[in-house]
Design an enzyme around this catalytic site. Sequence first.
Site, short mmCIF file in Angstrom:
data_model
loop_
_atom_site.label_atom_id
_atom_site.label_comp_id
_atom_site.label_asym_id
_atom_site.label_seq_id
_atom_site.Cartn_x
_atom_site.Cartn_y
_atom_site.Cartn_z
N CYS A 109 -1.32 -43.85 28.34
CA CYS A 109 -1.02 -42.75 27.41
C CYS A 109 -1.89 -41.53 27.71
O CYS A 109 -1.41 -40.40 27.71
CB CYS A 109 -1.19 -43.20 25.98
SG CYS A 109 -2.73 -44.06 25.67
N GLY A 163 3.05 -46.40 21.33
CA GLY A 163 4.31 -46.29 22.06
C GLY A 163 4.79 -44.86 22.08
O GLY A 163 3.99 -43.92 22.02
N GLU A 199 -0.32 -44.15 17.77
CA GLU A 199 -0.89 -43.64 19.02
C GLU A 199 0.28 -43.49 19.98
O GLU A 199 0.79 -44.47 20.50
CB GLU A 199 -1.95 -44.63 19.53
CG GLU A 199 -2.96 -43.98 20.44
CD GLU A 199 -2.50 -44.05 21.87
OE1 GLU A 199 -1.81 -43.09 22.30
OE2 GLU A 199 -2.80 -45.03 22.54
N LYS A 230 3.87 -57.86 16.72
CA LYS A 230 5.05 -57.98 17.59
C LYS A 230 4.74 -57.31 18.93
O LYS A 230 4.61 -56.09 18.99
CB LYS A 230 6.26 -57.29 16.97
CG LYS A 230 7.53 -57.52 17.77
CD LYS A 230 8.60 -56.50 17.49
CE LYS A 230 8.81 -55.57 18.63
NZ LYS A 230 9.25 -56.15 19.88
N GLU A 265 6.21 -36.64 29.74
CA GLU A 265 5.38 -37.56 30.52
C GLU A 265 6.27 -38.49 31.35
O GLU A 265 7.21 -39.09 30.81
CB GLU A 265 4.46 -38.39 29.62
CG GLU A 265 5.14 -39.28 28.62
CD GLU A 265 4.19 -40.25 27.92
OE1 GLU A 265 3.02 -40.32 28.30
OE2 GLU A 265 4.64 -40.95 27.01
N THR A 289 6.68 -41.23 21.13
CA THR A 289 6.76 -40.34 19.98
C THR A 289 8.08 -40.55 19.24
O THR A 289 8.12 -40.55 18.00
CB THR A 289 6.60 -38.88 20.44
OG1 THR A 289 5.29 -38.75 21.01
CG2 THR A 289 6.74 -37.90 19.29
N ALA A 290 9.16 -40.76 19.99
CA ALA A 290 10.47 -40.92 19.35
C ALA A 290 10.47 -42.12 18.41
O ALA A 290 10.93 -42.03 17.25
CB ALA A 290 11.56 -41.09 20.42
#
Length: 473
Positions: A280, A224, A246, A173, A376, A226-227
């Site tokens: 990232c 993507g 990651e 996706k 970030e 962390t949340a």
Amino acid sequence: MSEYQMIINGQKVGSDATFPVINPATEEVAARCPKATEAHLEQAVAAARAAFPAWSARPGAERGAIIHQIGQAIEEHQAELVSLLTLEQGKPGTGFAGMGAAFEIGGTLAWCHAAADLELPVDVIQDNEEARIEVHRKPLGVVGSITPWNFPLMIAIWHVMPALRSGNTVVLKPSEYTPLTTLRFAEIINDLLPPGVFNVVTGDGSLGAAMTNHPDINKIVFTGSTATGKKIMQNASCNLKRLTLELGGNDAAIVLPDVDVAAIAPKVFATAMFNNGQTCAALKRLYVHEDIYEEMCDALVALANSVTTADGSTDPDFGPVQNKAQFAKVCAMADEARASGARFLTGGEPMPGPGYFYPVTIVADIADDTRLVREEPFGPILPVMKFSDVEDALRRANDSPSGLGGSVWSGDPQKAAALASRLECGTAWVNTHAMIQPDAPFGGSKESGIGVEFGRYGLEEYTNIQTVYISKT
Ligand code: NDP
């Protein structure tokens, strides 16, 4: 306007519902994509499951040969894919220091061919008169891949090719912001793979969660925030899915006073602004020794003032921020930093629209507890902090829940390497930053992720160990 279709079980599949894909340089609708229903996801997972036995039974070298063919097909369609990346992601074709969309395709090819050549040899850990014990690597089954909008095609390759090489089948996706390059890629390579081996579904809102909850998906690989990574981890418990996550980074760089500022500034600038800061492992917090602080700031300002930001289709140095939400985040973080008394050396205000354009922004004299330093920004904005004591700089660099990468810059690489090894992160660089390559494992510590990608280490994450114990008594 182009209509795109998903690939499920080797067939092009549309949907009654569609969603718009926005060109971030114009804010106009660039194309419409199918919005997958639950039934589409079920079909894709069922197709991947059905294709798994035959695909996993093929000799690894055969799968590798097909992956090389996929690389060749990407190369043949390079120009078209570069244009699509510019259209949906915003990045210029060539861009600053040649690191635009064509660079992404170059990386895509390098990682694709490298994955094709990887091997999973049987490890014989004992072979004596009592027993022979072998460690085999077995594919997991169906891998669900959820890819982001910063490097839509390259990261898809990072996920999909090791999964296929090790014998898994895939349901991917793409980000709802950047599905076009992935859909076109899937169409281009569709004839090279047996039906069901590689499926792409598109949608926005709930598809990712449905994948992570799906009982017949064995692993999720996600790049993507962390949340969202935390939510995926919760959902993955339903069937003990394997995970490679990651996630976000807030990489610190420590610049010691013995550097040649003029020599390193272009590299510092390039690794901070790579992909318009939407990377990232970009350099996101710059700690500079007080003796060279103003000199470094001046050098970065000169670089920032020399670059252009515009519609990627005109091939400037940098394009727009990729989406409206990210643009709003960059604007808000800059505004908060200004309100806190930080010194803006360049940029600091959004550019006139339409388009999500933000100029390259260098911020000095900013407190460590400012959101721009704590989180970030994932945009073209770099906070530059001063230090006098190197142990204090190390403490501040490590004072973050993130731990993707970090770097130390010095005229003495040995000294720098010793300091860099004390950074709490997955990759520690010396006199560079954000350098990755297909054979070097890449992943985060702390909240920057779980597991690694690339090379043999990354490939093994798409497998379970099976120990074979052959008794000889
Ligand atoms: P997210 O990290 O929130 O990821 C969005 C993707 O995750 C979409 O495909 C979405 O699909 C899916 N998703 C959302 N919720 C779930 C869930 N519960 N389970 C599974 N999948 C889910 O990306 P954003 O675009 O919102 O970016 C947020 C931040 O992430 C950025 O500001 C940046 O800091 C960071 N980022 C990091 C990247 C990296 O390279 N590490 C790349 C991009 C962003 P759906 O809505 O269909 O469920």
